[in-house]
Design a protein around this motif. Structure first.
Motif, PDB file in Angstrom:
ATOM      1  N   PRO A 111       0.797  -1.237   0.000  1.00 55.86           N
ATOM      2  CA  PRO A 111       0.000   0.000   0.000  1.00 55.86           C
ATOM      3  C   PRO A 111       0.825   1.281   0.000  1.00 55.86           C
ATOM      4  N   LEU A 112       0.098   2.376  -0.131  1.00 58.58           N
ATOM      5  CA  LEU A 112       0.615   3.711   0.135  1.00 58.58           C
ATOM      6  C   LEU A 112       0.449   3.929   1.635  1.00 58.58           C
ATOM      7  N   VAL A 113       1.448   4.496   2.296  1.00 56.07           N
ATOM      8  CA  VAL A 113       1.362   4.772   3.729  1.00 56.07           C
ATOM      9  C   VAL A 113       1.583   6.262   3.947  1.00 56.07           C
ATOM     10  N   LEU A 114       0.638   6.897   4.641  1.00 55.69           N
ATOM     11  CA  LEU A 114       0.780   8.289   5.053  1.00 55.69           C
ATOM     12  C   LEU A 114       1.294   8.293   6.480  1.00 55.69           C
ATOM     13  N   GLN A 115       2.295   9.121   6.756  1.00 59.02           N
ATOM     14  CA  GLN A 115       2.855   9.192   8.106  1.00 59.02           C
ATOM     15  C   GLN A 115       2.875  10.634   8.567  1.00 59.02           C
ATOM     16  N   ASP A 116       2.362  10.867   9.761  1.00 61.83           N
ATOM     17  CA  ASP A 116       2.392  12.209  10.314  1.00 61.83           C
ATOM     18  C   ASP A 116       3.826  12.566  10.662  1.00 61.83           C
ATOM     19  N   GLU A 117       4.287  13.714  10.165  1.00 60.41           N
ATOM     20  CA  GLU A 117       5.680  14.094  10.386  1.00 60.41           C
ATOM     21  C   GLU A 117       5.976  14.436  11.842  1.00 60.41           C
ATOM     22  N   ARG A 118       4.976  14.790  12.612  1.00 63.44           N
ATOM     23  CA  ARG A 118       5.181  15.170  14.012  1.00 63.44           C
ATOM     24  C   ARG A 118       5.056  13.973  14.955  1.00 63.44           C
ATOM     25  N   THR A 119       3.995  13.192  14.829  1.00 63.09           N
ATOM     26  CA  THR A 119       3.735  12.096  15.772  1.00 63.09           C
ATOM     27  C   THR A 119       4.250  10.744  15.295  1.00 63.09           C
TER      28      THR A 119
END
Length: 177
Positions: A111-119
């Motif tokens: 898959p495509l994974v989105l990751q929060d840059e802060r948490t």
């Protein structure tokens, strides 16, 4: 980009198997949404463990999802779905098996994974998620999750984090309000 307001930034890490066309499409989708994108490929000497994702995008996740939510829900759904679909290599028309290898050896099931840059919270977007998953995602309160990654549970029809649930968080995996 010169002058004007500050531009949101996104970091995109791609597996070696993602084609240049798919990379350009995914970058273009983020740029169209106002992000300055820095993309790079994983190193060839990654190690014995296979990557579980095709593309990892690190960005201000809440702002990204909120920005999508301000558009018509249909447009937001199509945008996320396009981003996930473009990032993940597809096999040929004759091969519709989940996880089928394409001609360049890419695993269609990654898959495509989105990751929060802060948490660091990650959201896993499979290319074939139903519309309801994207609609829920746009209204999901991400601060309720601590561990992630978030996956859409098709049987339960909701986003959940198995690690949050295992840690005993009562509010892990909420359905939309």
């Amino acid at each position: 980009m010169t002058g004007g307001p500050a531009v949101a930034r996104a970091e995109m890490l791609l597996s070696r198997e993602v084609s240049e066309e798919r990379r350009a499409d995914a970058v273009g989708e983020l740029v169209r949404r106002g992000y300055e994108v820095r993309d790079r490929r994983v190193l060839a000497h990654r190690g014995p463990a296979e990557l579980q994702w095709a593309v990892l995008v690190a960005l201000p996740l809440h702002a990204f999802l909120t920005g999508l939510g301000t558009e018509a829900v249909k447009d937001a759904y199509e945008g996320l779905r396009r981003l996930a679909g473009r990032a993940v290599h597809r096999g040929g028309a004759d091969d519709e098996r989940p996880g089928a290898d394409g001609p360049d050896g890419a695993d269609e099931g990654r898959p495509l994974v989105l990751q929060d840059e802060r948490t660091g919270l990650r959201i896993v977007l499979e290319a074939d998620l139903p519309r309801a998953a994207y609609e829920q995602l746009l209204g999901l309160e991400l601060s309720r999750f601590r561990h992630g990654p978030l996956h859409y549970d098709r049987a339960r029809r909701r986003w959940r984090s198995e690690l949050d649930e295992a840690a005993g968080r009562d509010d892990a995996g909420p359905s939309t309000a």
